[in-house]
Enzyme design. Structure first.
Site: not given
Ligand code: SAH
Ligand code: SF4
Length: 372
Positions: A103, A129, A132, A174-175, A229-231
């Site tokens: 997508e 993650c 996600c 993806g990453e 992406s810290l979280h």
């Molecule tokens: N893999 C990379 C880029 C793709 S994810 C990464 O993790 O940064 C892009 C962003 O969307 C990341 O910050 C991720 O943490 C966030 N994300 C993923 N799933 C989500 C969800 N269900 N709700 C809100 N943000 C989300």
């Molecule tokens: Fe989702 Fe980014 Fe984690 Fe991959 S690295 S699972 S795209 S939040």
């Protein structure tokens, strides 16, 4: 006009290479008898026009269009479906030559008419993650540079009537830093004035936090933005959300982020997905402020986007605001990201492409239509 290289390519077995993957020197090799201005016309037709195939690049002689069509695939991806949300967010489902699906999302701008394209760098993701939707799929494969570039080109062609994109964020499936070679080549094409023509500052790479990838990106010659992406501000909480955190602790990640800030003199964005009762307490905002103290950074708070089967919920708007205010009180720049495209499950970072959402939603209220 027959040229040997083009004739060889026409006869070559296997899939045709994608036009957007062809470098200037390769194009010159394919068309050695064509003058420079002709090659420029070919480039403009691929990158900058409304044409959806070589046959529609009317500035070129018909015979050249036909020969190019035999030698090259105009695009490496084809649109399967598109879904449009009430706020203008558009989600595209693309299919590659080997039937891999993924997508792309086009986000309306908060500032003006231009839009942002949120591209995928992989089909699925290996990082797993826990909050996600893409992470639940596992990795199918890396996307090629052409498959990344063609996402942007397709959206731009479809937006000729208005709202053309001028920004790209690697926040789809993806990453990106697990696919650095192809992401590098895609960015090279996208920021090349003769090809994508994007400003490097309009490109943002978002990573789960792979230090080797961050170090590599630091050495790239363009001023692309970095989002990490810290979280969570503690290793314990982060490890429940991001499996990678069991191998890369926050001290290591912060060291590579600070090295990036020092080398590039650029600000880092920290992405922080807000999860109710997991990472949304005011005390955790204070921990986060301590963690990034002294850094040139900005924190983006992303309210969790729910998806079927998810084990999390989003905090209330008030809780999210209190978290942001605590960061601001401690001198950390912080904003809450507007949630977009929720009814089409089309926000960045919420992509599944497993057909389930597309099928289910297309039977429901949200508008969906085939574009192919
Ligand atoms: N893999 C990379 C880029 C793709 S994810 C990464 O993790 O940064 C892009 C962003 O969307 C990341 O910050 C991720 O943490 C966030 N994300 C993923 N799933 C989500 C969800 N269900 N709700 C809100 N943000 C989300
Ligand atoms: Fe989702 Fe980014 Fe984690 Fe991959 S690295 S699972 S795209 S939040």
């Amino acid at each position: 006009m027959t040229t040997n290289a083009l004739a060889d390519r026409e006869c070559a077995p296997g899939p045709r290479p994608a036009a957007s993957a062809i470098s200037d020197s390769e194009l010159a090799r394919l068309l050695p008898d064509e003058p420079r201005y002709r090659r420029d016309q070919v480039r403009r037709g691929i990158y900058d026009g409304a044409a959806r195939g070589f046959d529609q690049i009317t500035s070129l002689p018909r015979i050249l269009r036909e020969r190019l069509d035999m030698a090259l695939a105009f695009s490496s991806i084809s649109p399967d479906r598109v879904r449009v949300a009430g706020d203008g967010t558009r989600a595209f489902l693309f299919r590659t030559a080997d039937d891999t699906i993924f997508e792309t999302v086009q986000l309306p701008s908060e500032r003006g008419t231009a839009t942002t394209v949120c591209v995928s760098s992989q089909a699925g993701c290996a990082m797993g993650c826990t909050f996600c939707a893409t992470g639940t799929l596992g990795l199918t494969r890396n996307l090629s540079a052409a498959e990344i570039v063609d996402q942007f080109l397709h959206v731009r062609r479809e937006s000729r009537a208005g709202g053309a994109p001028d920004r790209i964020v690697f926040m789809g499936m993806g990453e990106p830093l697990a696919n650095t070679a192809n992401v590098h080549d895609a960015i090279e094409a996208l920021v090349d004035p003769g090809r994508g023509g994007l400003g490097a500052r309009h490109v943002t790479v978002s990573t789960v936090g792979l230090p080797a990838g961050i170090a590599e990106l630091t050495r790239w010659p363009w001023q692309v933005g970095l989002a990490i992406s810290l979280h969570a501000a503690s290793d314990d909480v982060r490890a429940t959300l991001v499996p990678l955190a069991k191998h890369v602790d926050l001290a290591t990640l912060m060291a590579s982020s600070v090295a990036y800030q020092r080398a590039t003199r650029r600000r880092v964005s920290y992405e922080y997905t807000m999860l109710r009762d997991v990472n949304d307490h005011v005390g955790q905002a204070r921990d986060l402020a301590r963690l990034v103290d002294g850094q040139t950074c900005h924190v983006n708070l992303i309210p969790f986007n729910p998806f079927p089967g998810a084990a999390y919920e989003a905090p209330s708007a008030g809780t999210t605001r209190r978290f942001r205010d605590e960061l601001l009180r401690h001198g950390v720049a912080a904003t809450i990201r507007r949630t977009r495209g929720r009814e089409i499950a089309g926000a960045c970072g919420q992509l599944r492409a497993d057909g389930a959402i597309w099928r289910r939603r297309s039977q429901g209220a949200a508008p969906a239509r085939n574009v192919s």
